[in-house]
Scaffold this motif. Sequence first.
Motif, PDB file in Angstrom:
ATOM      1  N   CYS A  84       1.091   4.036  -3.032  1.00 15.53           N
ATOM      2  CA  CYS A  84       0.663   5.443  -2.698  1.00 15.53           C
ATOM      3  C   CYS A  84       1.893   6.527  -3.128  1.00 15.53           C
ATOM      4  O   CYS A  84       1.727   7.555  -3.287  1.00 15.53           O
ATOM      5  CB  CYS A  84       0.395   5.670  -1.275  1.00 15.53           C
ATOM      6  SG  CYS A  84      -0.918   4.745  -0.846  1.00 15.53           S
ATOM      7  N   GLN A  85       3.034   5.881  -3.372  1.00 11.37           N
ATOM      8  CA  GLN A  85       4.363   6.941  -3.565  1.00 11.37           C
ATOM      9  C   GLN A  85       4.416   6.999  -5.055  1.00 11.37           C
ATOM     10  O   GLN A  85       5.443   7.565  -5.542  1.00 11.37           O
ATOM     11  CB  GLN A  85       5.463   6.432  -2.774  1.00 11.37           C
ATOM     12  CG  GLN A  85       5.417   6.700  -1.293  1.00 11.37           C
ATOM     13  CD  GLN A  85       6.528   6.025  -0.577  1.00 11.37           C
ATOM     14  OE1 GLN A  85       7.501   5.374  -1.060  1.00 11.37           O
ATOM     15  NE2 GLN A  85       6.212   5.727   0.820  1.00 11.37           N
ATOM     16  N   VAL A  93       0.810  -1.172  -0.018  1.00 10.98           N
ATOM     17  CA  VAL A  93      -0.074   0.003   0.009  1.00 10.98           C
ATOM     18  C   VAL A  93       1.028   1.604  -0.007  1.00 10.98           C
ATOM     19  O   VAL A  93       0.728   2.259  -0.646  1.00 10.98           O
ATOM     20  CB  VAL A  93      -1.194   0.044   1.071  1.00 10.98           C
ATOM     21  CG1 VAL A  93      -1.770   1.247   1.213  1.00 10.98           C
ATOM     22  CG2 VAL A  93      -2.028  -1.139   1.054  1.00 10.98           C
ATOM     23  N   ASN A  94       1.886   1.278   0.777  1.00 12.54           N
ATOM     24  CA  ASN A  94       2.847   2.468   0.849  1.00 12.54           C
ATOM     25  C   ASN A  94       3.363   2.554  -0.362  1.00 12.54           C
ATOM     26  O   ASN A  94       3.617   3.779  -0.940  1.00 12.54           O
ATOM     27  CB  ASN A  94       4.014   2.369   2.171  1.00 12.54           C
ATOM     28  CG  ASN A  94       3.209   2.255   3.350  1.00 12.54           C
ATOM     29  OD1 ASN A  94       2.423   3.011   3.426  1.00 12.54           O
ATOM     30  ND2 ASN A  94       4.023   1.914   4.521  1.00 12.54           N
TER      31      ASN A  94
END
Length: 281
Positions: free
Chosen positions: A278-279, A274-275
Amino acid sequence: MEKNMILCKNVKYKYENDDEKSSKFAIDDVSLRVRKGEFLAILGRNGSGKSTMAKHMNALLSPTDGKVYVEGLDTSDDRNTWNIRNKAGMVFQNPDNQIVATVVEEDVAFGPENLGVPPKEIRLRVNECLKRVHMYEYRKDAPHLLSGGQKQRVAIAGVLAMMPDCIIFDESTAMLDPSGRKEVLNTIKEINTKYGITVILITHYMEEAVDADRIIVMDKGRIIMEGPPRSIFSQVDRMKSIGLDVPQMTELAYELKKNGVNIRTDILTIDEMVNALCQLK
């Protein structure tokens, strides 16, 4: 200097019922050390030698050639067997095969009783160990009424009550459903991080090895890969070439990268994925 819990030197093992002329070793010249307090995962497909290796670590098997030492004790010396098994406990695949009593707390007391521990101390150990595996409220229950995951946690409590320095889990989640597997895995991680007990986890579920300090991959009786989970699992092609999977999120990152998405390939968990997504710009 770090202390060794287990030291294997050039271990070879051949099952006696194998054809005498056969040169095939179940374990073929394996050297490794397990540090005290470490969480080590040993991976490999069926027949890779991982379970045979586990049985050498608490003197269930003795090397055909080479040496295994458990806290400095030579496993091939019969005089050491009792001490070794007190230092390195083992939890097997089928919890039903490890449960010997008709009441949970009696089952956990069985090991310490055999060690000659005084009754008062046994009572303390049983209560403490059932609390550690979150099964204290079931102490008066009949084990056969428990779920697979609960039975396996009782089996773990039984090993803990003997106060070993190391516990070897030989495919201990293989017969459990996903929720039972999760329960047992959480217990395994907790006894390692909270109580400093050395854990050796033999498994063919890749997700279970994500939290290990170090992974060893075995194939055809040899160690072919060794390192932290990130470096092992990011080698997707190599793992697949020996018939092993990688954690789902690592595989997803690998496929995204192959399709032109600029993403790290050493992602192990959903949160990391997820991280990373998102980036993305």
